[in-house]
Design a protein around this motif. Structure first.
Motif, short mmCIF file in Angstrom:
data_model
loop_
_atom_site.label_atom_id
_atom_site.label_comp_id
_atom_site.label_asym_id
_atom_site.label_seq_id
_atom_site.Cartn_x
_atom_site.Cartn_y
_atom_site.Cartn_z
N LEU A 125 0.83 -1.21 0.00
CA LEU A 125 0.00 0.00 0.00
C LEU A 125 0.86 1.26 0.00
O LEU A 125 0.54 2.25 -0.68
CB LEU A 125 -0.93 0.00 1.21
CG LEU A 125 -2.01 -1.10 1.24
CD1 LEU A 125 -2.80 -1.04 2.53
CD2 LEU A 125 -2.94 -0.96 0.03
N MET A 126 1.96 1.24 0.72
CA MET A 126 2.84 2.40 0.78
C MET A 126 3.48 2.67 -0.58
O MET A 126 3.45 3.81 -1.08
CB MET A 126 3.92 2.20 1.83
CG MET A 126 4.90 3.35 1.96
SD MET A 126 6.18 3.03 3.18
CE MET A 126 7.03 1.65 2.40
N PHE A 127 4.02 1.63 -1.21
CA PHE A 127 4.66 1.82 -2.50
C PHE A 127 3.64 2.15 -3.59
O PHE A 127 3.93 2.90 -4.52
CB PHE A 127 5.47 0.59 -2.89
CG PHE A 127 6.74 0.43 -2.09
CD1 PHE A 127 7.62 1.50 -1.93
CD2 PHE A 127 7.06 -0.78 -1.51
CE1 PHE A 127 8.78 1.36 -1.20
CE2 PHE A 127 8.23 -0.93 -0.77
CZ PHE A 127 9.08 0.14 -0.62
N ALA A 128 2.44 1.58 -3.49
CA ALA A 128 1.39 1.90 -4.46
C ALA A 128 0.96 3.35 -4.34
O ALA A 128 0.68 4.02 -5.36
CB ALA A 128 0.20 0.97 -4.28
N LYS A 129 0.90 3.87 -3.13
CA LYS A 129 0.49 5.25 -2.91
C LYS A 129 1.47 6.22 -3.56
O LYS A 129 1.07 7.27 -4.07
CB LYS A 129 0.39 5.53 -1.41
CG LYS A 129 -0.12 6.93 -1.06
CD LYS A 129 -0.26 7.11 0.43
CE LYS A 129 -0.79 8.49 0.77
NZ LYS A 129 -2.14 8.74 0.23
#
Length: 273
Positions: A125-129
């Motif tokens: 989720l962090m890298f996708a954001k």
């Protein structure tokens, strides 16, 4: 009495060597078999008609070298960055004074007990954001953050170095950064070799990270080996999987053979204090 005891030690070491190499030996033998021999019972230990054609097919069934290049790129970037970052952090913990240093080091070491599976969803989720999925930037960021175990190795090694070296450099007008790059880092080749081998092997063999963050065009050889060798019925072709896996371990084996002296020395000397 010395000779029989030494002979017993050698026999034990040879037995352990055979035990540890037997899975790789079975993999290599399977890579020489034809597809029909894999379905024959009882299992034959040695193929009736050994052939190296499986290795050619393993290279050409999909873009084997292309995916190997992806793996090599990720592993090399991560290994270099995590080695430098861990060396710098280990130097700080070993030679610099700061409030709460022991507490911070203890917290850092405790993170090694955290299972990787717990962080998978937050990591994605962090890298996708930040739109870093399907790029190699996650491995750059991970490398720049260092690795707890490697920081521990560097910290132990730097703690054992004579304080007189640092004091002489300070008298000559060297600052902290120059002391690290001119004195400590060149002296730490055994730990550098250990870090390069371990971090390269971690990344080269990683399946979860690339499967989670990269699509099929950018993924690594570890992921493609698991899904790339299937026949027209969707069944895995075991002989090609074995041939691809044999070639897959060769880069790590070559790296270890090149740096094995430094690797053994680094493991031996980093835990002295």
């Amino acid at each position: 009495m010395v000779f029989p005891r030494r002979s017993g030690v050698y026999m034990l070491l040879v037995a352990l060597l055979v035990l540890f190499l037997s899975p790789f030996g079975w993999l290599a033998v399977t890579a020489l078999k034809g597809p029909a021999e894999l379905r024959v019972l009882p299992i034959h230990w040695w193929p009736h008609n050994p052939s190296l054609g499986n290795f050619v097919d393993a290279l050409t069934t999909f873009d084997y070298l292309g995916y190997a290049r992806n793996s090599l790129t990720i592993a090399a970037i991560y290994a270099v960055l995590v080695t430098l970052a861990s060396a710098w952090a280990g130097f700080g913990f070993a030679r610099l004074d700061a409030p709460g240093k022991r507490l911070i080091f203890g917290v850092l070491m405790s993170t090694m007990m955290l299972p990787t599976v717990i962080t998978l969803i937050p990591t994605y989720l962090m890298f996708a954001k930040f739109h870093l999925v399907n790029t190699y930037m996650p491995w750059v960021i991970w490398g720049l953050c260092g690795a707890p175990y490697l920081i521990f190795l560097f910290r132990q090694f730097f703690s054992n170095m004579p304080k007189e070296l640092e004091e002489a450099a300070i008298v000559d007008g060297c600052g902290t950064i120059r002391i690290f790059f001119r004195i400590f880092l060149p002296q730490s080749w055994p730990v550098i070799a250990t870090s390069l081998i371990m971090s390269f092997a971690w990344t080269w063999g990683d399946y979860i990270g690339p499967a989670l963050l990269l699509d099929d065009a950018h993924t690594t050889l570890a992921v493609k080996l698991a899904t790339g060798y299937v026949n027209s019925h969707g069944e895995p072709m075991g002989n090609l999987v074995a041939a691809g896996a044999v070639m897959y371990v060769l880069p790590v084996l070559a790296l270890f053979l090149i740096m094995q002296r430094g690797f053994i020395s680094g493991i031996a000397t980093s835990g002295l204090k």
